[in-house]
Each structure stands twice: as structure tokens, then as C-alpha cells.
Design an enzyme around this catalytic site. Structure first.
Site, PDB file in Angstrom:
ATOM      1  N   GLY A 280      45.925  -7.219  19.371  1.00 29.44           N
ATOM      2  CA  GLY A 280      44.596  -7.773  19.150  1.00 29.44           C
ATOM      3  C   GLY A 280      44.406  -9.023  19.972  1.00 29.44           C
ATOM      4  O   GLY A 280      45.167  -9.301  20.912  1.00 29.44           O
TER       5      GLY A 280
ATOM      6  N   GLY B  78      47.615 -11.435  19.307  1.00 30.08           N
ATOM      7  CA  GLY B  78      49.003 -11.042  19.432  1.00 30.08           C
ATOM      8  C   GLY B  78      49.217  -9.554  19.300  1.00 30.08           C
ATOM      9  O   GLY B  78      48.276  -8.763  19.281  1.00 30.08           O
TER      10      GLY B  78
ATOM     11  N   LYS C  25      54.027  -9.105  13.251  1.00 34.31           N
ATOM     12  CA  LYS C  25      52.953  -9.546  14.137  1.00 34.31           C
ATOM     13  C   LYS C  25      53.412 -10.806  14.868  1.00 34.31           C
ATOM     14  O   LYS C  25      53.740 -11.817  14.246  1.00 34.31           O
ATOM     15  CB  LYS C  25      51.695  -9.831  13.325  1.00 34.31           C
ATOM     16  CG  LYS C  25      50.494 -10.264  14.151  1.00 34.31           C
ATOM     17  CD  LYS C  25      49.281 -10.460  13.241  1.00 34.31           C
ATOM     18  CE  LYS C  25      48.048 -10.848  14.023  1.00 34.31           C
ATOM     19  NZ  LYS C  25      46.882 -11.013  13.144  1.00 34.31           N
TER      20      LYS C  25
ATOM     21  N   ASP D 235      36.142 -10.670   9.846  1.00 34.06           N
ATOM     22  CA  ASP D 235      36.373  -9.687  10.918  1.00 34.06           C
ATOM     23  C   ASP D 235      36.618  -8.295  10.333  1.00 34.06           C
ATOM     24  O   ASP D 235      37.597  -7.622  10.671  1.00 34.06           O
ATOM     25  CB  ASP D 235      37.560 -10.118  11.783  1.00 34.06           C
ATOM     26  CG  ASP D 235      37.580  -9.425  13.157  1.00 34.06           C
ATOM     27  OD1 ASP D 235      36.525  -8.875  13.544  1.00 34.06           O
ATOM     28  OD2 ASP D 235      38.622  -9.442  13.814  1.00 34.06           O
TER      29      ASP D 235
END
Length: 823
Positions: free
Chosen positions: A541, A544, A562, A657
Site C-alpha cells: 500500500g 508499506g 506489515k 480509508d
């Protein structure tokens, strides 16, 4: 309640007309009808996963055959409205086991036999006479009939009207001893929690059932005030009659008593009619327009009782199940869970609620209750039955203190200025009432499971103070030789322990950077080894990349790691936002954060692994389209997760988001909201905040571009866009289209306004069967994407709209620039 039709002449005339109508209808099967065909002996039907060819009535209105329910392999042997988009089921065979693919129905001289795939008998329709069956017919009344031919004419040897399930139709009669039973849920046709029955003494009653037993509780509605039950057969009820659009009780003397009051009967010829006992316990009459013009869906004409929440007040769980409370919306019970509780079955709102935390005297009984629990207050809510202690005179503060420190107390009701009633679980018959409900809920940090550990409990279990004292005394009370031996043994043990920790990749224990969370702390080396050098990427994304990893902890646990890779400032900001936002949450529709690494320049987050990828892959990467039922459950799950973030967290969280790429699916295809890097937490008393624009193009609410304060309504907007994507199985922006379909929100509004919803779903059969649900879901999505935040519903209201408990307002255009000149 009900009223008499007075006047002897009127009563006699109506009775004569009614009986003449019945005689005429009984002769219908023997009158020549164009296109009519009887079902001959040796005919059969087989349940298949494709299109099943049923036996159709002469007009085509009704069909008899196999209907798929639940999933692709489960069927009902049923009668349904075949011309209607939703193909509403009005009768089904009461089998003891599910009807599966390969089951077969055969018509023979002995009757109708339903057999399973292995030939086992599941159900029979046997004649009431000794005469052999000659043929069968699906009548235009919705009655499926087996005929036997006598010396002079054919007679009904068996008919579905004599064995109703939850529905009666025009011309159908419910005699003394007759009964309707509700289904268990909206999609589960098993016997449910309510019955409507005509008692042997001539009284019509609605009764709750102690499900899953068949024990019948005291009635919550009865016609006893309008018909005699004293034994006078002429004055008592004789049968319940559905005469065209009227439903009434006919008495032994021919007089009639209207079942519904003050609501006029709808026009019969221009509408289909049915009366159904809902799974929520309300008996309603519905109409559906025969004309194909305009909106077509089942409309509620009238129902009994008016307020079931107030009537179910003696025994059992109440209208909404245990631990819930009931509100009415135009006669329909709207079931809610108190704070800290969730639905026992998310697909069955009247099925009750359960606490999201351990509660009771056997749970941490030795710990201070104030450390474990806090109190939430709800005005005008009551569970009026089952208190185990009443305290008075008490003020509200004393009532709260008493419940908080009493391990048996789940809820206390403070009312009448000085009365405190304490109640245990399960709570029953919740409804709106005067007073204050004081609800004990687990504090956020105490509600989480115990910390994740590596190795056995003995490896990391801290020594008690007493054990340390004994060890110290042993070391220093002996002679120097013994001391040296012990010291050598301690050094050897330390070396072995360090190697053991290295082998099993134990967690490094140090002070947490986020003390309010129960997150584990990893070293960068541990996570590099767990991901095999960050070898297998799962996706990337703006901040990262996510890698697949395995943590060795006695067993191998898959995780998603992540790695934040952007500029130090943005990476640090996203790291702090994500850990702070999701580290304190705990909900089945949120991805769980297990731990993190905050070592030097390295910022990594460790999540539970989601084996079925993202919602984007699920929606846009499959042919044919994913199952409609599964899509609806995913949408409801996401909505529940957002309700938790907006209203149920210790501090409200705006995700900022929401999009399909940030919704992950676990092994059971449960939707989990992920990626909280842009999330914004609010203070408890804060409803809006100012922040820089966040989110992804196509999902960003208009207020982001106006430098105005934002609220949780920005998530509602994004959810509305995504809900349309789930409904239509297409992206919100499709540049491959060269017409009005490019922008999904605008095209959806066009289709809604022009009554072209079939185009939105490309005439998908499973969706078109329930066009009313499709219309409700599209309207809800369009309400979510209104330009003004004040016009958007809350996420809790969105769920109620989707599930049909709240009327969806007519949406206006999503964008003022797009809509100018349309209306």
C-alpha cells in the site's frame, strides 16, 4: 380490538355470499380452463441444483416443487408465487430432516411421497379417504390438491390448505384446532418461536413457544374479548376465514368478527394477498400489486398485535430473545443489544444477545471488581422480570455501587426515585420503560484474552515474592562450597535458557511503547526470521508492504507482518496511528493486531493472517459472481465493525480509508476491517475533528475537499460506495465504460430513479428473486453517499435499514453538480 358486523340481514347475506363463493371455488378444478393440466399418476420431480421445473397452476400464479434455500444443496418441497420476483413461499412440507440434492417427489395411487437421495422416506401426503388417488393439481388459489375419483365426481383426498405452515391465502380457512407456526428466522424455515392457533373452544390466540421445545406459553394476544368461550357454540368462534381481502372469525351462528380494526381492506382484484405469521411473532396481512407498473413489493396492510414488545411480559425470553430489549417500529419489533453485548446469531436479530466479556462470580472473583468492570447507563430501558434483590430506599449512586461490587449482578434498574432492582443473566422481556438501566460491562483492557506467550507457562511464569525469598535464603545461607556449586549450576542453566530462547524465537520483554494495549513486542530479527527474510509478499500500500510469516510457539501460527517503508515522518505517524487505534479494539469484524516492532528505524506490525485475501479479490476477481447471500453477510459484517469503531470503542475511531482492499476475509469468509494507518481517534466528548485529507480516490467524502471538520460520516460515505460495489460486483470507477456507467454512484442513482435495478446486478437470478431487498439495499447505499453529512445515516441506522427494521428514506442525488437539472 375486533368489532362485530351488526345487523341480521347483513350477517345472513354475507354468510350466503361467502358459502356460494366457496362452492364456486370448489368447482374450479372441474371447469374447463385454457392451458390447465392435471398432474398424472407416476409423475415425479427431482431436486437439482439447476432450474427445477415445478408443477404450475393454470394461471401461472402458483407453483409446486423444490425451492433452494440456505445453500445450493438444501431444498424445500414448497408452494410459491411463481410470477413474483421474490417467488414468495406460502407453504412447505414439514419434513423432519433437510431435503437435499437428489431428493424426489412421486405421485402414486397411495398419495404423494418425498424420498431422500438414498431412497429413504422423508414425508408423505396420504389421502384422508380409502379411495385411490387419481391425479393432482396445483390450483390458482395456491392450494395443492390430490384428487380421488368416485362414482359421480372427483373429491379432494388431500390438500395443502389443510396443513398450513406460516401463511394463509384468500379462500383458505383455519378451523378449530388449526394452527400456523412461524419460521425460526427470515431464512430458516424450521418451526420457530410463535404460533397462531384456533383453540377447540373457539378462541384465536397468538402464543410464544419455549423453543427449541414445543412447550406453549400463555398467549400474548387473544380474540376472547370478542367471541364467547363459555361453551355456547353459537356464540363462540367456528373458523378463521380469509375471504378475498377480508380476514374474520366466523361464529357458530353465522355472525362474523373482523380480525383487524380500523384499517380498510385493500382492493382485491388488483393485488395478490397473503397473511403470514412472521418469525418476530406478528401476524400481518400483505398485498402485492398485480400490475407491472411502478414499484412492486409486498406491503404490510395491517397486523396484530400492535405492540408485541409490551405484550410478551410474563414468561420466556420476550419478543427479542434473552439479554436484548425491544422497541416497535410501526408494529414491527426492533431488537437491540445493550452496550457491551452483541447478537447471539448475527443473522437473527430476535434471537437474543450475549455479553462480549466474561461475567459472573466464577470469573476473577478474587480481583477488585472496580478494576474489572465499569457501569454504562441507559435511560428508559427495563427488563421488568427476574430481579433477585430489591433495595429501597436507595439513591442511584448506592444502586450503582451495589451492582458493581456484586459478582451476581449484571444489570440494575433504578426507578421510582428510590428503588434498585438487581438482575442476573439471562435478562428477559427487555423493552422501553421508565427508569435507568445500569449495565455492568468489562473494562477494555480486562476484557481481552490473556497475553500471547511462547514456550510453556513454566518458562515465563514470574516467581512469587515468597519463592524469590526462599531462593535468596538458600543461596546465601549455605557454605562457600555449596554456594560455588549452586552458582555454577545457575550459570549453566542461564546458558541453556538463552539457547532455548534463541531456538524458539522467544519474545523480547521490555516496557511497552503503548501501555494501554496488550500487544506483544517483537525484535526485528525475530520478524525477519519469521518471514524467511521477508520472502513472500501478500500486498503493498501507500505506506508499506505486507509479508506472510510463521511464529513458532509450540505450534506454527501464520501471521501477516506489515513493514512500514515510507518516509520516516509518514511511517512513524502511520505506525503510531495504527497501533494506538487498533491495539485497544476487540471485535470479530476487525483484523486483530498481535504485536509490533519499534526498534531503531524499523517499524513493523504483526497481524493475524487472513487466509482468503481481500474483499476486492473476492468481488472483482471471480467468475461467475460470488454468491449473493455471502455478499450480503459480508456487507453486514463490515457495517457491524464500523458501528463498533464509531460507537462502542472506549474512544470513537474514524477509519478514514474504507474500501474493498482494506477489508480482509478470514478462513470462514468473515469480513475483517484492516489498515488503520489513516485512522483518527476522537476524544469521548468529541464528534468532529480537523485533519488533512485522507483516504482513496472514489471513496473520499466531499467534506474532505472543503477544509471542513470531519466526523464518522466520512466512513459512512465510503461504506455506501463499497456497498454498491458489493451489490453490483464492480468497481466504483470503471474507465473501460464509455457511458453513464463509469461512476457507479451516479449510475446507481440513475437506475434507481428509472426503475432499472435489474441492470445494476445484470439480472442476477438470486438477487432478482428478492427485488424488494435489492431496492432497500440500493436505497440505503444511496443514502450513505449523500453530499451533506447530516443527511447520511449513522452506521447503526444503516444496519437497521439493511435488515428491514427501519424504513429507508427516499435518497436524493449523491452530488449536487451531477444532479442539477435532473428533477
Amino acid at each position: 380490538m375486533a368489532t362485530y358486523k351488526v345487523g341480521a340481514a347483513t350477517s345472513i347475506a354475507s354468510s350466503v355470499i361467502y358459502h356460494l363463493l366457496l362452492i364456486f371455488l370448489s368447482l374450479l378444478p372441474f371447469l374447463p380452463v385454457s392451458g390447465a393440466s392435471n398432474v398424472n399418476l407416476s409423475s415425479s420431480l427431482t431436486a437439482t441444483t439447476g432450474e427445477n421445473s415445478p408443477w404450475i397452476s393454470p394461471s401461472g400464479d402458483f407453483a409446486f416443487g423444490f425451492r433452494q434455500v440456505y445453500d445450493a444443496s438444501i431444498f424445500l418441497l414448497a408452494v410459491w408465487y411463481d410470477k413474483l420476483p421474490d417467488r414468495t413461499i406460502v407453504w412447505h412440507a414439514n419434513t423432519s430432516t433437510p431435503v437435499q440434492t437428489g431428493s424426489k417427489i412421486d405421485l402414486s395411487v397411495d398419495g404423494l411421497t418425498l424420498a431422500g437421495p438414498q431412497g429413504q422416506t422423508l414425508w408423505k401426503a396420504e389421502p384422508s379417504t380409502t379411495a385411490a388417488i387419481s391425479y393432482a393439481s396445483m390450483l390458482d388459489t395456491g392450494n395443492f390438491v390430490l384428487f380421488s375419483t368416485g362414482a359421480s365426481n372427483a373429491v379432494y383426498a388431500w390438500e395443502s390448505f389443510n396443513y398450513p405452515t406460516d401463511t394463509i391465502l384468500p379462500t383458505q380457512i383455519l378451523p378449530r384446532g388449526g394452527m400456523l407456526y412461524s419460521r425460526l428466522t427470515e431464512t430458516n424455515y424450521s418451526r420457530g418461536r410463535f404460533e397462531l392457533r384456533f383453540t377447540t373452544d373457539g378462541n384465536l390466540e397468538l402464543n410464544p413457544i419455549a423453543w427449541p421445545s414445543e412447550f406453549r406459553y400463555t398467549s400474548y394476544w387473544s380474540s376472547s374479548g370478542t367471541v364467547s368461550t363459555t361453551g355456547n357454540t353459537s356464540e363462540s368462534g367456528f373458523q378463521l376465514v380469509f375471504n378475498q381481502s377480508d380476514i374474520y372469525i366466523e361464529k357458530g351462528n353465522g355472525d362474523t368478527v373482523q380480525l383487524f380494526n380500523s384499517v380498510p381492506a385493500p382492493n382485491y382484484p388488483s393485488n395478490y394477498h397473503r397473511a403470514t405469521l412472521g418469525y418476530d411473532g406478528v401476524f400481518r396481512q400483505y398485498t402485492f400489486p398485480r400490475s407491472s407498473d411502478g414499484d412492486r413489493f409486498w406491503s404490510i396492510v395491517r397486523g396484530i398485535p400492535r405492540n408485541i414488545c409490551e405484550l410478551l411480559n410474563e414468561v420466556g425470553s420476550g419478543a427479542c430473545g434473552f439479554n436484548s430489549y425491544c422497541m416497535t417500529n410501526d408494529g414491527t419489533p426492533n431488537c437491540q443489544c445493550p452496550e457491551g453485548y452483541s447478537l447471539t446469531d448475527p443473522n437473527n436479530k430476535p434471537g437474543g444477545c450475549k455479553p462480549n466479556f466474561p461475567l459472573g462470580c466464577g470469573v476473577d472473583g478474587s480481583r477488585n471488581q472496580e478494576d474489572l468492570y465499569e457501569l454504562k447507563r441507559m435511560g428508559d430501558v427495563d427488563w421488568p422480570l427476574g430481579e433477585y434483590e430489591t433495595l429501597q430506599p436507595y439513591n442511584q449512586t448506592q444502586c450503582e455501587e451495589s451492582c458493581l461490587h456484586d459478582c451476581s449482578c449484571a444489570v440494575a434498574i433504578f426507578s421510582a426515585g428510590n428503588t434498585c432492582k438487581k438482575k442476573r443473566l439471562p435478562l428477559t422481556n427487555g423493552r422501553l420503560n421508565y427508569g435507568v438501566a445500569i449495565i455492568k460491562v468489562r473494562k477494555g483492557s480486562a476484557a481481552l484474552p490473556p497475553p500471547f506467550t511462547s514456550g510453556s507457562d513454566d518458562d515465563i511464569k514470574p516467581k512469587s515474592k515468597r519463592e524469590n525469598q526462599i531462593l535468596t535464603w538458600t543461596l546465601f545461607s549455605g557454605g562457600s562450597g555449596l554456594f560455588n556449586i549452586l552458582l555454577l549450576a545457575a550459570v549453566i542453566s542461564l546458558v541453556v535458557l538463552l539457547r532455548h530462547r534463541k531456538k524458539y524465537n522467544k519474545l523480547v520483554v521490555h516496557d511497552s511503547d503503548f501501555p494501554d494495549t496488550n500487544l506483544r513486542i517483537f525484535t526485528f530479527k525475530q520478524l525477519k526470521e519469521a518471514t524467511d527474510g521477508f520472502k513472500e509478499g501478500l500486498g503493498s500500500g501507500s505506506f508499506g508492504t505486507v509479508y506472510k510469516g510463521v511464529l513458532t510457539n509450540g505450534s506454527k501460527n501464520q501471521v501477516a507482518v506489515k513493514v512500514l517503508e515510507k518516509l520516516i515522518k509518514d511511517g512513524e505517524r502511520e505506525f503510531n496511528a495504527e497501533v494506538s487505534a487498533i491495539g485497544k479494539t476487540h471485535h470479530r469484524n476487525l483484523v486483530k493486531l498481535l504485536g509490533y516492532c519499534n526498534e531503531g528505524p524499523n517499524r513493523l506490525l504483526v497481524y493475524e493472517f487472513m487466509s482468503n485475501g481481500s474483499l476486492a479479490d473476492f468481488l472483482f476477481g471471480q467468475t461467475p459472481r460470488p454468491d449473493w447471500y455471502r455478499r450480503t453477510q459480508l456487507a453486514l459484517g463490515i457495517a457491524r465493525g464500523l458501528v463498533y469503531l464509531h460507537e462502542e470503542c472506549s474512544t470513537p475511531i474514524i477509519h478514514c480509508d474504507i474500501k474493498p482492499q482494506n477489508i480482509l476475509l478470514d478462513e470462514h469468509l468473515t469480513a475483517r476491517i484492516s489498515d488503520f494507518g489513516l485512522a483518527k481517534s476522537l476524544a469521548l466528548d468529541q464528534t468532529r475533528t480537523r485533519t488533512g485529507i485522507r483516504g482513496t480516490r472514489g471513496y473520499v467524502a466531499p467534506e474532505w475537499f472543503k477544509s471542513a471538520p470531519v466526523t464518522v460520516k466520512v466512513d459512512v460515505y465510503s461504506f455506501g460506495v463499497m456497498l454498491l460495489e458489493i451489490i453490483c460486483c464492480r468497481k466504483s470507477v470503471e474507465i473501460d465504460f464509455e457511458d453513464e456507467r463509469v461512476i457507479l454512484t451516479e449510475w446507481a442513482y440513475d437506475c434507481y430513479k428509472e426503475r432499472r435495478l435489474d441492470a445494476l446486478v445484470d439480472n442476477e437470478e438470486a438477487v432478482m428473486r428478492d427485488i424488494a431487498m435489492l431496492r432497500r439495499w440500493v436505497k440505503t447505499a444511496l443514502c450513505c453517499v449523500q453530499e451533506s453529512p447530516s443527511k447520511r445515516p449513522t452506521m447503526k441506522m444503516v444496519i437497521q435499514m439493511l435488515e428491514g427494521y427501519v424504513e429507508v428514506p427516499i435518497p436524493t442525488c449523491a452530488s449536487s453538480s451531477f444532479c442539477s437539472g435532473l428533477d
